[in-house]
Design an enzyme around this catalytic site. Sequence first.
Site, PDB file in Angstrom:
ATOM      1  N   ARG A  76      -3.062-109.644 -43.222  1.00  0.00           N
ATOM      2  CA  ARG A  76      -2.852-111.038 -43.654  1.00  0.00           C
ATOM      3  C   ARG A  76      -1.468-111.195 -44.275  1.00  0.00           C
ATOM      4  NH1 ARG A  76      -5.504-115.203 -42.263  1.00  0.00           N
ATOM      5  NH2 ARG A  76      -7.521-114.263 -42.758  1.00  0.00           N
ATOM      6  N   ARG A 102      -2.737-108.523 -32.369  1.00  0.00           N
ATOM      7  CA  ARG A 102      -2.456-108.311 -33.799  1.00  0.00           C
ATOM      8  C   ARG A 102      -3.250-107.156 -34.396  1.00  0.00           C
ATOM      9  NH1 ARG A 102      -5.211-113.181 -37.395  1.00  0.00           N
ATOM     10  NH2 ARG A 102      -7.225-113.237 -36.370  1.00  0.00           N
ATOM     11  N   HIS A 172       2.810-115.927 -35.889  1.00  0.00           N
ATOM     12  CA  HIS A 172       2.040-116.616 -36.945  1.00  0.00           C
ATOM     13  C   HIS A 172       2.700-116.351 -38.304  1.00  0.00           C
ATOM     14  CE1 HIS A 172      -1.369-117.679 -39.447  1.00  0.00           C
ATOM     15  NE2 HIS A 172      -2.183-117.845 -38.425  1.00  0.00           N
ATOM     16  N   ASP A 216      -4.097-127.887 -41.587  1.00  0.00           N
ATOM     17  CA  ASP A 216      -4.163-127.040 -40.391  1.00  0.00           C
ATOM     18  C   ASP A 216      -3.844-127.947 -39.205  1.00  0.00           C
ATOM     19  OD1 ASP A 216      -4.667-125.081 -38.560  1.00  0.00           O
ATOM     20  OD2 ASP A 216      -6.730-124.659 -39.207  1.00  0.00           O
ATOM     21  N   GLU A 275       4.273-121.811 -37.715  1.00  0.00           N
ATOM     22  CA  GLU A 275       4.083-120.866 -36.616  1.00  0.00           C
ATOM     23  C   GLU A 275       4.731-121.357 -35.325  1.00  0.00           C
ATOM     24  OE1 GLU A 275      -0.194-120.132 -36.422  1.00  0.00           O
ATOM     25  OE2 GLU A 275      -0.321-120.749 -38.507  1.00  0.00           O
TER      26      GLU A 275
HETATM   27  C1  BG6 Z   1      -3.945-120.710 -38.119  1.00  0.00           C
HETATM   28  C2  BG6 Z   1      -5.058-121.566 -37.571  1.00  0.00           C
HETATM   29  O1  BG6 Z   1      -2.980-120.519 -37.135  1.00  0.00           O
HETATM   30  O2  BG6 Z   1      -4.479-119.433 -38.489  1.00  0.00           O
HETATM   31  C3  BG6 Z   1      -6.124-121.704 -38.628  1.00  0.00           C
HETATM   32  O3  BG6 Z   1      -4.532-122.837 -37.191  1.00  0.00           O
HETATM   33  C4  BG6 Z   1      -6.635-120.333 -39.055  1.00  0.00           C
HETATM   34  O4  BG6 Z   1      -7.206-122.485 -38.108  1.00  0.00           O
HETATM   35  C5  BG6 Z   1      -5.437-119.503 -39.511  1.00  0.00           C
HETATM   36  O5  BG6 Z   1      -7.558-120.484 -40.109  1.00  0.00           O
HETATM   37  C6  BG6 Z   1      -5.802-118.080 -39.927  1.00  0.00           C
HETATM   38  O6  BG6 Z   1      -6.511-117.438 -38.938  1.00  0.00           O
HETATM   39  P1  BG6 Z   1      -7.106-115.994 -39.163  1.00  0.00           P
HETATM   40  O7  BG6 Z   1      -7.877-115.672 -37.904  1.00  0.00           O
HETATM   41  O8  BG6 Z   1      -5.936-115.076 -39.375  1.00  0.00           O
HETATM   42  O9  BG6 Z   1      -7.971-116.080 -40.394  1.00  0.00           O
END
Ligand code: BG6
Length: 308
Positions: A76, A102, A172, A216, A275
């Site tokens: 994350r 990922r 992302h 979002d 992103e």
């Molecule tokens: C964003 C999405 O790109 O990523 C969101 O638009 C999502 O909807 C977020 O919650 C995080 O995603 P993840 O799978 O890493 O928890």
Amino acid sequence: MNSPELTKLNRKYGIRDQLVFTEGSGGFVWAEIKNRHAEATVALHGGQVLSYRPQAQAPVLWLSRKRYFQTGKAIRGGIPVCWPWFGDHPTDTGMPAHGFARTAAWSVYASEQLEDESTRLTLVFADSEATRALWPHRFRLEIEVSVSDFLRVKLICTNTDNKPFTCTGALHSYFNISSISNIAIKGLEECPYLDKVDQGRRKVQEGPISIQRETDRIYTDTTAACTIEDNGLDRQIDITKNGSRTTVVWNPWTDKARRMQDFGDEEYENMVCVETAIGAEVVVTLAPGGSHTLEQVVRVGSLSSHKD
Ligand code: BG6
């Protein structure tokens, strides 16, 4: 990874005083880059840039203090590579969100010191039996990370199969900010978007984006550069892109932050995702042998000097 393998990696791809491979958290291999412009860390797990900091700047990328460094889990923060689909799988909700790139183990393909003493590292990830069980196509993905007084990330996907495929994806990027109440995101004014926190309703952006709740949004059909203006750090982060007609802006705010295991309850205050994406509406279709490059360049500057 054991130390003989690390030694081999360092012999083949290490660059004296610039690039060293080390064992990072969770036993993952990290490429640590430091040159006269900036420093950065790239994990082979996920082919993911974890940090980037130009000289005399605060970190540009955000990394959750509760992130996992575990096989099979996404990290994350930094710049996760979402591919070959962005968000949920288009038809099968049992599939991993944001694809499998990922969480995959990438390999080092090349490293280079460039003329201006910046550093370029290229990682590669190709299909295997495991990926074909999730997505029945042969492919090669390359990520090229150039660390200078800017950060350039290129994701090059190639169809190595004998039939066409369609993919979506994203770089992302999680950005580190002083406080969510101190920032404005510019560049998406007048852009249409799908509002994922309002049943995917189609809306149009009015003025710069300021975030005061869960946000979002999938901005469709935009090639525009974006700027995150951060009054608290007195800096702006400029994000330019190529090969992308979609930009996603995300901040989970309080409730969603609490629901995520790998995200501190208050951490939504210091991050925002902008992103560089492919999809939801403009996907990429590649014929056999065809390739596509998704590119993002991040630069940091002082807010006051830009305002002069
Ligand atoms: C964003 C999405 O790109 O990523 C969101 O638009 C999502 O909807 C977020 O919650 C995080 O995603 P993840 O799978 O890493 O928890």
